[in-house]
Design a protein around this motif. Structure first.
Motif, PDB file in Angstrom:
ATOM      1  N   CYS A  87      42.792 -62.243   6.827  1.00  0.00           N
ATOM      2  CA  CYS A  87      42.841 -63.667   7.167  1.00  0.00           C
ATOM      3  C   CYS A  87      41.469 -64.227   7.499  1.00  0.00           C
ATOM      4  N   GLY A  88      40.409 -63.464   7.199  1.00  0.00           N
ATOM      5  CA  GLY A  88      39.055 -63.944   7.461  1.00  0.00           C
ATOM      6  C   GLY A  88      38.483 -63.462   8.779  1.00  0.00           C
ATOM      7  N   ILE A  89      39.302 -62.854   9.612  1.00  0.00           N
ATOM      8  CA  ILE A  89      38.832 -62.328  10.899  1.00  0.00           C
ATOM      9  C   ILE A  89      38.518 -60.850  10.712  1.00  0.00           C
ATOM     10  N   THR A  90      37.245 -60.523  10.776  1.00  0.00           N
ATOM     11  CA  THR A  90      36.792 -59.161  10.508  1.00  0.00           C
ATOM     12  C   THR A  90      36.342 -58.472  11.798  1.00  0.00           C
ATOM     13  N   ARG A  91      36.106 -57.170  11.675  1.00  0.00           N
ATOM     14  CA  ARG A  91      35.693 -56.379  12.839  1.00  0.00           C
ATOM     15  C   ARG A  91      34.331 -56.866  13.355  1.00  0.00           C
ATOM     16  N   GLY A  92      34.146 -56.776  14.637  1.00  0.00           N
ATOM     17  CA  GLY A  92      32.883 -57.194  15.231  1.00  0.00           C
ATOM     18  C   GLY A  92      33.039 -58.485  16.011  1.00  0.00           C
ATOM     19  N   LYS A  93      32.064 -59.384  15.872  1.00  0.00           N
ATOM     20  CA  LYS A  93      32.044 -60.598  16.679  1.00  0.00           C
ATOM     21  C   LYS A  93      33.255 -61.506  16.443  1.00  0.00           C
ATOM     22  N   ASN A 143      48.909 -68.598   9.997  1.00  0.00           N
ATOM     23  CA  ASN A 143      50.135 -68.227   9.288  1.00  0.00           C
ATOM     24  C   ASN A 143      50.297 -66.711   9.210  1.00  0.00           C
ATOM     25  N   ARG A 144      49.232 -66.005   8.929  1.00  0.00           N
ATOM     26  CA  ARG A 144      49.337 -64.551   8.780  1.00  0.00           C
ATOM     27  C   ARG A 144      49.548 -63.855  10.123  1.00  0.00           C
ATOM     28  N   ILE A 145      48.941 -64.387  11.169  1.00  0.00           N
ATOM     29  CA  ILE A 145      49.149 -63.800  12.498  1.00  0.00           C
ATOM     30  C   ILE A 145      50.556 -64.109  12.997  1.00  0.00           C
ATOM     31  N   ALA A 146      50.975 -65.366  12.839  1.00  0.00           N
ATOM     32  CA  ALA A 146      52.292 -65.778  13.346  1.00  0.00           C
ATOM     33  C   ALA A 146      53.426 -65.060  12.632  1.00  0.00           C
ATOM     34  N   GLU A 147      53.242 -64.766  11.350  1.00  0.00           N
ATOM     35  CA  GLU A 147      54.302 -64.129  10.570  1.00  0.00           C
ATOM     36  C   GLU A 147      54.323 -62.604  10.718  1.00  0.00           C
ATOM     37  N   LEU A 161      42.936 -57.047  11.541  1.00  0.00           N
ATOM     38  CA  LEU A 161      42.003 -56.658  10.485  1.00  0.00           C
ATOM     39  C   LEU A 161      42.720 -56.369   9.180  1.00  0.00           C
ATOM     40  N   THR A 162      43.987 -56.001   9.243  1.00  0.00           N
ATOM     41  CA  THR A 162      44.745 -55.671   8.028  1.00  0.00           C
ATOM     42  C   THR A 162      45.384 -56.895   7.395  1.00  0.00           C
TER      43      THR A 162
END
Length: 262
Positions: A161-167, A140-144, A157-158
């Protein structure tokens, strides 16, 4: 023989006329066991190797490398192949269908459903770096977000949404790529008084496709008809357009000056 004579054909080619393509590795046991299965089937490979023509009676493997390796192990004289067009898109498709590479989608333009399916796939993989990420929240956050011009994945990263820097961020490259479209060149400015209906439509369409000042929400066909049909002889500014009930209010008049004059 032309490079295109045999495209799409199922051919029984000499193994000596085919060269390996990319490096391929598989366990010795699997290859030997598969070779035995081919020999028991009268030396016929029921799944063909996908090859491209590289010269007169010369071919190169582009997909189903496993079958080619098994045929070599079985010491077949000939092997069934399908000759494919040498274009990159055709070869990439063959590799995707053979599950030799994972398909990727453009994150700049992907639909919400596609993003969700891709994230669910990544999260479901064994030892996934994205374990613990809620696919619904992330989708939802990426699509919007305004991602049409993202040059890389860093803006995610901003989004918190739970996807952080790195792996986690790096894992996205397995199913997504970014190829933002260059901005549309603005059309030549024309007089609103003398512009044809097509000229009006072209310029409003530019504002809409470029998402300038909310023009993407306007019915461009309807607005073009109304503006073209309006009596514009006494206009001294573009402000009267805001009174035509065509979806263009006073706040959007400034954007019109990018494409229209009087």
């Amino acid at each position: 023989m032309s490079d295109f004579d045999n495209i799409g054909k199922l051919m029984h080619l000499k193994l000596t006329d085919i060269e390996a393509g990319e490096k391929f590795s598989e366990s010795e046991f699997i290859i030997k066991a598969a070779a035995e299965s081919i020999l028991k089937a009268d030396g016929r490979n029921w799944i063909p190797v996908i090859v491209k023509e590289i010269g007169d009676y010369k071919y190169q493997v582009v997909s189903n490398h496993f079958v080619y390796a098994v045929a070599q192990q079985a010491k077949l004289e000939r092997i069934w192949c399908i000759v494919i067009s040498p274009e990159f898109q055709s070869i990439e498709q063959a590799k995707i269908l053979a599950r030799e590479v994972s398909p990727k989608v453009n994150l700049n333009t992907a639909s919400r459903d596609t993003i969700l399916a891709a994230l669910k796939y990544l999260i479901s993989e064994p030892n996934s770096a994205l374990k613990g990420v809620d696919p619904i929240v992330a989708t939802n956050r990426i699509a919007e977000s305004n991602r049409e011009t993202w040059p890389n994945f860093n803006p995610i990263l901003t989004l918190k949404c739970g996807i952080t820097r790195g792996k986690k961020l790096e894992a996205l490259a397995k199913v997504f790529f970014l190829s933002s479209l260059p901005p549309l060149p603005p059309p030549e400015i024309v007089s609103i008084k003398s512009a044809s209906r097509d000229e009006v439509f072209t310029r409003l369409s530019y504002l809409s496709k470029s998402k300038i000042d909310g023009f993407e929400a306007i019915d461009i066909e309807k607005s073009s008809d109304i503006i073209f049909s309006a009596s514009k002889g006494k206009w001294k500014t573009l402000n009267p357009i805001s009174k035509l009930e065509c979806g263009i209010n006073t706040t959007k008049i400034k954007a019109l000056k990018k494409v229209f004059s009087l």
